[in-house]
Design a protein around this motif. Structure first.
Motif, PDB file in Angstrom:
ATOM      1  N   GLU A  33      34.254  30.254  52.671  1.00  0.00           N
ATOM      2  CA  GLU A  33      35.452  30.610  51.902  1.00  0.00           C
ATOM      3  C   GLU A  33      36.580  29.608  52.135  1.00  0.00           C
ATOM      4  O   GLU A  33      37.577  29.600  51.404  1.00  0.00           O
ATOM      5  N   THR A 199      48.900  38.891  39.110  1.00  0.00           N
ATOM      6  CA  THR A 199      48.796  38.600  40.532  1.00  0.00           C
ATOM      7  C   THR A 199      49.989  39.230  41.222  1.00  0.00           C
ATOM      8  O   THR A 199      50.920  39.722  40.561  1.00  0.00           O
ATOM      9  N   SER A 200      50.011  39.218  42.545  1.00  0.00           N
ATOM     10  CA  SER A 200      51.116  39.819  43.268  1.00  0.00           C
ATOM     11  C   SER A 200      52.365  38.945  43.157  1.00  0.00           C
ATOM     12  O   SER A 200      52.273  37.730  42.967  1.00  0.00           O
ATOM     13  N   ARG A 203      52.514  36.245  45.987  1.00  0.00           N
ATOM     14  CA  ARG A 203      51.569  35.155  45.768  1.00  0.00           C
ATOM     15  C   ARG A 203      52.042  34.247  44.635  1.00  0.00           C
ATOM     16  O   ARG A 203      51.957  33.013  44.738  1.00  0.00           O
ATOM     17  N   ASP A 249      43.255  41.417  38.366  1.00  0.00           N
ATOM     18  CA  ASP A 249      44.215  40.984  39.390  1.00  0.00           C
ATOM     19  C   ASP A 249      43.585  39.817  40.148  1.00  0.00           C
ATOM     20  O   ASP A 249      42.579  39.986  40.844  1.00  0.00           O
ATOM     21  N   THR A 251      44.923  38.013  42.551  1.00  0.00           N
ATOM     22  CA  THR A 251      45.592  37.727  43.828  1.00  0.00           C
ATOM     23  C   THR A 251      44.617  37.287  44.903  1.00  0.00           C
ATOM     24  O   THR A 251      44.819  36.279  45.574  1.00  0.00           O
ATOM     25  N   ARG A 252      43.546  38.032  45.082  1.00  0.00           N
ATOM     26  CA  ARG A 252      42.592  37.735  46.156  1.00  0.00           C
ATOM     27  C   ARG A 252      41.222  37.329  45.606  1.00  0.00           C
ATOM     28  O   ARG A 252      40.222  37.425  46.300  1.00  0.00           O
ATOM     29  N   ARG A 253      41.189  36.906  44.379  1.00  0.00           N
ATOM     30  CA  ARG A 253      39.921  36.501  43.764  1.00  0.00           C
ATOM     31  C   ARG A 253      39.857  34.984  43.625  1.00  0.00           C
ATOM     32  O   ARG A 253      40.853  34.338  43.303  1.00  0.00           O
ATOM     33  N   SER A 254      38.667  34.444  43.834  1.00  0.00           N
ATOM     34  CA  SER A 254      38.435  33.047  43.509  1.00  0.00           C
ATOM     35  C   SER A 254      38.283  32.930  41.996  1.00  0.00           C
ATOM     36  O   SER A 254      38.137  33.930  41.290  1.00  0.00           O
ATOM     37  N   SER A 258      36.884  35.867  39.436  1.00  0.00           N
ATOM     38  CA  SER A 258      37.623  36.309  38.245  1.00  0.00           C
ATOM     39  C   SER A 258      36.779  36.128  36.994  1.00  0.00           C
ATOM     40  O   SER A 258      36.689  37.018  36.140  1.00  0.00           O
TER      41      SER A 258
END
Length: 274
Positions: A33, A199-200, A203, A249, A251-254, A258
């Motif tokens: 990662e 996204t957040s 971020r 979302d 925010t935490r996805r590659s 996505s």
């Protein structure tokens, strides 16, 4: 701070084989990662390679390639050698072994394995369409798209679009800016599926601030003001909710995650239309 590693994948075709090879190898290692992948398909000219080499210089790392054009390949290898970077021809060992076994030279044609593959040509068309319909350009032709991505600035619309294009989806994208509403045609599309990206706030502010710094611009503008960013995201979410569009979302996805989620939405959407 976790160290990031860069992996550059260059192909003179769609790059699907090279990408799958890299994925298969990466699962053998912990910390994958922390690897930032730079994917460069359809590298068929020295001018295109020049642009890629700028990114390779700025983000040094391992270079894997499948290039059959001798001049382009030599230029890449010389540049990597000058930078002290490893450049690996991913399929050479396999091609050499088959050549020895069959007693003949490999035919040097980019993407020859896809020569009569309709899916290959569909991917090429999708890439061309997607590049021509980035960032709201060519909105008059959105009805010809498979997917339209909408979201505020810096929600990974462009890289996600390109990734989807490499999977054969004609993808357009449009930035949502409260001061400049999108074309009304966005709300009356029949053929394409529209997907919202969010996204957040934290971020998004961080990504935008880094973007401004990279451009040597002042990082203190409304573009990165927390309250303004909250208003932008709320504006986008209202549009998504009012139109019943699926939302991802990021925010935490590659980018890959996505795109996979969007692809799943699209297949389900198509099944429901059938």
């Amino acid at each position: 701070m976790t160290q990031k590693y860069h992996l550059h994948l260059l192909s003179d075709s769609t790059g699907e084989t090279l990408e799958n090879l890299a994925k298969a190898a990466l699962v053998q290692f912990d910390g994958a990662e922390n690897i930032v992948k730079h994917f460069w398909p359809m590298v068929r000219s020295e001018s295109h390679l020049e642009r890629i080499l700028e990114d390779v210089s700025n983000n040094p790392g391992l270079v894997l390639f499948t290039l059959v054009n001798g001049d382009i390949r030599q230029k890449l290898e010389l540049k990597c050698r000058a930078l002290g970077l490893p450049a690996i021809a991913a399929l050479d060992a396999v091609s050499d072994a088959l050549s020895n076994m069959l007693g003949q030279e490999a035919k040097s044609r980019p993407g020859r394995q896809h020569l009569m593959d309709e899916a290959y040509f569909a991917r090429v068309d999708a890439i061309q369409f997607t590049i021509a319909h980035d960032d709201g350009i060519g909105w008059e032709n959105w009805e010809a798209a498979d997917i339209v991505l909408a979201g505020v600035s810096r929600t990974s619309k462009t890289p996600t679009s390109i990734y989807l294009a490499n999977r054969g989806y004609k993808t357009a994208n449009i930035p949502l800016v409260p001061e400049s509403p999108p074309p009304e045609s966005l709300y009356s599309l029949k053929k394409p599926m529209v997907v919202g990206l969010v996204t957040s706030v934290d971020r998004l502010v961080q990504v935008r601030r880094n973007r401004l710094l990279s451009l040597n611009q002042t990082p203190e503008t409304d573009y990165v003001d927390v309250d303004k960013v909250k208003e932008e995201i709320a504006y986008a979410r209202r549009i998504f909710a009012d139109n019943g569009w699926p939302v991802i979302d990021v925010t935490r996805r590659s980018i890959e995650e996505s795109a996979a989620a969007i692809g799943k939405f699209y297949q389900e959407w198509q099944d429901n239309k059938a």
